[in-house]
Scaffold this motif. Structure first.
Motif, mmCIF file in Angstrom:
data_model
loop_
_atom_site.group_PDB
_atom_site.id
_atom_site.type_symbol
_atom_site.label_atom_id
_atom_site.label_comp_id
_atom_site.label_asym_id
_atom_site.label_seq_id
_atom_site.Cartn_x
_atom_site.Cartn_y
_atom_site.Cartn_z
ATOM 1 N N ALA A 142 0.829 -1.211 0.000
ATOM 2 C CA ALA A 142 0.000 0.000 0.000
ATOM 3 C C ALA A 142 0.863 1.261 0.000
ATOM 4 C CB ALA A 142 -0.934 -0.012 1.203
ATOM 5 N N ALA A 143 1.915 1.258 0.830
ATOM 6 C CA ALA A 143 2.789 2.434 0.890
ATOM 7 C C ALA A 143 3.462 2.675 -0.453
ATOM 8 C CB ALA A 143 3.834 2.258 1.992
ATOM 9 N N ARG A 144 3.893 1.612 -1.111
ATOM 10 C CA ARG A 144 4.576 1.759 -2.386
ATOM 11 C C ARG A 144 3.616 2.201 -3.483
ATOM 12 N NH1 ARG A 144 9.617 -0.015 -2.476
ATOM 13 N NH2 ARG A 144 10.389 -1.216 -0.726
ATOM 14 N N ALA A 145 2.348 1.861 -3.344
ATOM 15 C CA ALA A 145 1.362 2.291 -4.337
ATOM 16 C C ALA A 145 0.889 3.712 -4.084
ATOM 17 C CB ALA A 145 0.171 1.339 -4.331
ATOM 18 N N GLY A 146 1.304 4.324 -2.969
ATOM 19 C CA GLY A 146 0.975 5.713 -2.709
ATOM 20 C C GLY A 146 -0.172 5.944 -1.761
ATOM 21 N N LEU A 147 -0.706 4.899 -1.101
ATOM 22 C CA LEU A 147 -1.767 5.100 -0.120
ATOM 23 C C LEU A 147 -1.226 5.869 1.078
ATOM 24 C CD1 LEU A 147 -3.083 2.759 -1.820
ATOM 25 C CD2 LEU A 147 -4.208 2.067 0.302
ATOM 26 N N GLN A 148 -2.076 6.746 1.634
ATOM 27 C CA GLN A 148 -1.686 7.535 2.785
ATOM 28 C C GLN A 148 -2.818 7.536 3.805
ATOM 29 O OE1 GLN A 148 -0.153 11.426 1.800
ATOM 30 N NE2 GLN A 148 0.503 10.744 -0.222
ATOM 31 N N GLN A 149 -2.436 7.684 5.064
ATOM 32 C CA GLN A 149 -3.423 7.737 6.124
ATOM 33 C C GLN A 149 -4.411 8.876 5.865
ATOM 34 O OE1 GLN A 149 -1.753 8.124 10.017
ATOM 35 N NE2 GLN A 149 -3.717 8.039 11.068
ATOM 36 N N GLY A 150 -5.703 8.577 5.971
ATOM 37 C CA GLY A 150 -6.733 9.570 5.732
ATOM 38 C C GLY A 150 -7.321 9.530 4.338
ATOM 39 N N ASP A 151 -6.716 8.783 3.397
ATOM 40 C CA ASP A 151 -7.286 8.666 2.056
ATOM 41 C C ASP A 151 -8.684 8.063 2.136
ATOM 42 O OD1 ASP A 151 -5.192 9.755 0.648
ATOM 43 O OD2 ASP A 151 -4.240 7.842 0.186
ATOM 44 N N GLU A 152 -9.615 8.635 1.403
ATOM 45 C CA GLU A 152 -10.979 8.108 1.338
ATOM 46 C C GLU A 152 -11.074 7.105 0.190
ATOM 47 O OE1 GLU A 152 -15.531 9.555 0.309
ATOM 48 O OE2 GLU A 152 -13.884 11.000 0.385
ATOM 49 N N ILE A 153 -11.695 5.945 0.442
ATOM 50 C CA ILE A 153 -11.887 4.928 -0.590
ATOM 51 C C ILE A 153 -13.214 5.187 -1.293
ATOM 52 C CG2 ILE A 153 -12.145 2.468 -1.061
ATOM 53 C CD1 ILE A 153 -10.365 1.884 1.286
ATOM 54 N N LEU A 154 -13.147 5.455 -2.589
ATOM 55 C CA LEU A 154 -14.333 5.742 -3.386
ATOM 56 C C LEU A 154 -14.852 4.518 -4.119
ATOM 57 C CD1 LEU A 154 -13.123 9.104 -4.969
ATOM 58 C CD2 LEU A 154 -14.440 8.787 -2.865
ATOM 59 N N GLU A 155 -13.936 3.696 -4.622
ATOM 60 C CA GLU A 155 -14.320 2.496 -5.360
ATOM 61 C C GLU A 155 -13.359 1.372 -5.022
ATOM 62 O OE1 GLU A 155 -14.508 3.049 -9.528
ATOM 63 O OE2 GLU A 155 -16.134 4.506 -9.480
ATOM 64 N N VAL A 156 -13.883 0.141 -5.080
ATOM 65 C CA VAL A 156 -13.074 -1.062 -4.889
ATOM 66 C C VAL A 156 -13.295 -1.953 -6.097
ATOM 67 C CG1 VAL A 156 -12.626 -3.083 -3.475
ATOM 68 C CG2 VAL A 156 -13.261 -0.928 -2.388
ATOM 69 N N ASN A 157 -12.230 -2.176 -6.870
ATOM 70 C CA ASN A 157 -12.319 -2.977 -8.097
ATOM 71 C C ASN A 157 -13.470 -2.521 -8.977
ATOM 72 O OD1 ASN A 157 -10.131 -4.371 -7.237
ATOM 73 N ND2 ASN A 157 -11.157 -6.326 -6.940
ATOM 74 N N GLY A 158 -13.627 -1.205 -9.094
ATOM 75 C CA GLY A 158 -14.623 -0.630 -9.977
ATOM 76 C C GLY A 158 -16.012 -0.483 -9.394
ATOM 77 N N ARG A 159 -16.226 -0.932 -8.157
ATOM 78 C CA ARG A 159 -17.547 -0.834 -7.522
ATOM 79 C C ARG A 159 -17.537 0.302 -6.506
ATOM 80 N NH1 ARG A 159 -19.505 -6.541 -5.354
ATOM 81 N NH2 ARG A 159 -21.187 -5.149 -4.682
ATOM 82 N N PRO A 160 -18.537 1.197 -6.568
ATOM 83 C CA PRO A 160 -18.572 2.317 -5.628
ATOM 84 C C PRO A 160 -18.703 1.855 -4.183
ATOM 85 C CG PRO A 160 -20.063 2.681 -7.477
ATOM 86 C CD PRO A 160 -19.617 1.258 -7.566
ATOM 87 N N VAL A 161 -18.098 2.604 -3.276
ATOM 88 C CA VAL A 161 -18.178 2.351 -1.835
ATOM 89 C C VAL A 161 -19.193 3.311 -1.253
ATOM 90 C CG1 VAL A 161 -16.928 2.544 0.346
ATOM 91 C CG2 VAL A 161 -15.831 1.501 -1.633
ATOM 92 N N ASP A 162 -20.242 2.771 -0.622
ATOM 93 C CA ASP A 162 -21.293 3.656 -0.121
ATOM 94 C C ASP A 162 -21.954 3.165 1.160
ATOM 95 O OD1 ASP A 162 -22.647 1.478 -1.078
ATOM 96 O OD2 ASP A 162 -23.640 2.531 -2.727
ATOM 97 N N GLY A 163 -21.331 2.227 1.881
ATOM 98 C CA GLY A 163 -21.990 1.748 3.094
ATOM 99 C C GLY A 163 -21.083 0.954 3.989
ATOM 100 N N GLU A 164 -21.591 0.607 5.181
ATOM 101 C CA GLU A 164 -20.803 -0.119 6.180
ATOM 102 C C GLU A 164 -20.443 -1.513 5.714
ATOM 103 O OE1 GLU A 164 -21.061 -1.101 10.974
ATOM 104 O OE2 GLU A 164 -22.759 -0.211 9.919
ATOM 105 N N ASP A 165 -21.306 -2.110 4.862
ATOM 106 C CA ASP A 165 -21.024 -3.459 4.379
ATOM 107 C C ASP A 165 -19.751 -3.516 3.546
ATOM 108 O OD1 ASP A 165 -23.291 -4.325 5.625
ATOM 109 O OD2 ASP A 165 -24.542 -4.276 3.810
ATOM 110 N N ASP A 166 -19.311 -2.358 3.046
ATOM 111 C CA ASP A 166 -18.114 -2.355 2.213
ATOM 112 C C ASP A 166 -16.865 -2.741 2.992
ATOM 113 O OD1 ASP A 166 -19.094 -1.443 -0.403
ATOM 114 O OD2 ASP A 166 -19.745 0.305 0.738
#
Length: 491
Positions: free
Chosen positions: A438-462
């Motif tokens: 994750a660090a090498r791919a550029g993820l940083q603490q506080g980044d918001e996840i908008l999509e996972v494998n092309g699917r939008p993130v919109d709930g606790e089940d995610d």
């Protein structure tokens, strides 16, 4: 096909073949074991894995046949072609393959092992042990024990690209005897900025080993490099780790530091008319056949994903297509359906990785996060050749979003933790492991996840869905929003 060694009568038929043309060059001596071994040498320390660094030239292969035993996960070398790299580096019929480059493969399926070997490109490092010795070790340590030594992130040789500045390359060379060189860094110089560690041993210059060079020959090579040079180096602690594990300082183990270019992973989603590019087979660098991407339609998904006319395709869904013909490559793309991940290199990247004689796929995991929306992102739209489908375009990505594709590290994890908050950004990165995928791919603490494998993130089940995806076939592709200035509580 009959078994090639005693005790393998119940082995499955040979599934894959790796060949090598002995007329095409010799192995890089600095990365090889010192000499070919005689048959008796294999048994000097039978319980300890041996390391064989195999080389091939374009269009060739490594010179051995591989099969998997029925009822087990052992990958057996059933035949070694005479006069090939495999034979010269001590590979023997009946050897079991425990590791490929930096991956332990004792529990992997044969196809997974084959994918790693193909993705390694011109050079591959195999950890092997003789069959009887493996049986003895398993009896002593249990079937669940992994026998293949590995090097963790940050404790591997480094491939460092140095650009000359007003102070030169920023290092001087010391040596004890021919072929043994160490670098002395200038504080704050170009070499230090490129990631060369203090006291590093020099292994290669622009993909060529230095083991046979005199000091004057090395100086001449460095001078001929012009304004930039790529060095393979090993820090003192890496040398010690490899010595303790009996591992060679091999280029396929290297981490990329300050490389001038990287492979790009493009994620496309087919729209009503397809993907929006054409694939052609033609001759590339050195006259070698490859699959090239052309006629990228402006505004369609290939263009939006950052595809550039003249890119060479090196992998589909993370699996190498090097050496495959046009029809088989097209079939692999179509088999992915409406969503496909293509790994490509532009001409500059192609020249670089061919020079250092390493596959760009070895550096895909550590590829940096894209700096602009044109680097790596999901797209939807059209391809001129396919019939219309039912897919529709995805909403435009929010301003400042970016796409990161992660591959699991040596321990199987991606190197980050999640947090969920009912208000504000619901799913975000709460912790990133230093040096991890994750660090090498550029993820940083506080980044918001908008999509996972092309699917939008919109709930606790995610949260649960993302944890399940961690066990799915990589890569794990996340669309991330800009960092939030607020902190989030972990789950």
């Amino acid at each position: 096909m009959e078994a090639a060694a005693a005790g393998l009568q119940e082995a499955a038929p040979v599934a894959l073949k790796f060949e090598f043309n002995p007329k095409l060059g010799i192995d890089n001596p600095v990365l090889s074991l010192a000499e070919d071994r005689g048959p008796s040498d294999v048994w000097l320390c039978p319980e300890r894995p041996r390391f064989c660094l195999l080389s091939k030239e374009e269009g060739g292969s490594f010179g051995f046949h591989l099969q998997q035993e029925l009822g087990g996960a052992r990958h057996v070398v059933c035949r070694v072609e005479p006069g090939t790299s495999a034979q010269r580096q001590g590979l023997r019929e009946g050897d079991r393959i425990l590791g490929v480059n930096r991956h332990a493969v004792e529990q992997e399926a044969l196809e997974a092992v084959a994918r790693l070997i193909r993705a390694s490109g011109p050079r591959v490092l195999l950890a092997v042990v003789a069959g009887p010795a493996l049986d003895t070790a398993r009896a002593q340590q249990g079937d669940g024990a992994l026998l293949c030594p590995t090097l963790g992130p940050g404790v591997r040789p480094r491939l460092c690209h140095i650009v000359r500045d007003e102070g030169g390359f920023g290092f001087s060379v010391t040596h004890e005897h021919q072929g043994s060189f160490w670098l002395v860094l200038s504080p704050g110089g170009a070499a230090e900025r490129a990631g060369v560690p203090p006291g590093a041993r020099l292994l290669e210059v622009n993909g060529v080993g230095v083991e046979t060079l005199t000091h004057s020959q090395l100086s001449r090579r460095l001078w001929q490099s012009g304004e930039q040079v790529t060095l393979l180096v090993a820090a003192p602690e890496v040398e010690e780790q490899c010595r303790q594990r009996g591992m060679p300082l091999a280029a396929p183990l290297a981490e990329g530091w300050a490389l001038p270019t990287r492979p790009r992973c493009l994620h496309l989603e087919k729209g009503p008319q397809g993907f929006g590019f054409l694939l052609r087979e033609e001759k590339g660098l050195g006259g070698h056949l490859g699959q090239f991407l052309w006629e990228v339609d402006p505004g369609l998904p290939a263009d939006k994903a950052g595809m550039q006319a003249g890119d060479r395709l090196v992998a589909v869904a993370g699996e190498s297509v090097e050496g495959l013909g046009h029809e088989e490559t097209v079939s692999r793309i179509r088999a992915q359906g409406s969503r496909v991940a293509l790994t490509v290199v532009d001409p500059k990247a192609d020249r670089f990785f061919r020079m250092v004689r390493l596959s760009p796929l070895l550096f895909l995991e550590s590829a940096e996060a894209p700096a602009s929306p044109q680097s790596t992102r999901s797209a939807s739209g059209a391809e001129t050749e396919d019939p219309p489908g039912a897919d529709t375009a995805l909403p435009r990505a929010p301003r400042g979003s970016r796409q990161c594709c992660l591959y699991p590290g040596p321990g199987g994890g991606y190197g980050f933790r999640l947090s969920y908050v009912a208000s504000g950004p619901r799913l975000s990165i709460s912790q990133v492991t230093p040096g991890g995928s994750a660090a090498r791919a550029g993820l940083q603490q506080g980044d918001e996840i908008l999509e996972v494998n092309g699917r939008p993130v919109d709930g606790e089940d995610d949260v649960d869905r993302l944890h399940q995806l961690a066990e799915a076939e990589p890569p794990l592709c996340l669309k991330l929003g800009a960092r939030s200035p607020r902190g989030w509580s972990g789950l």
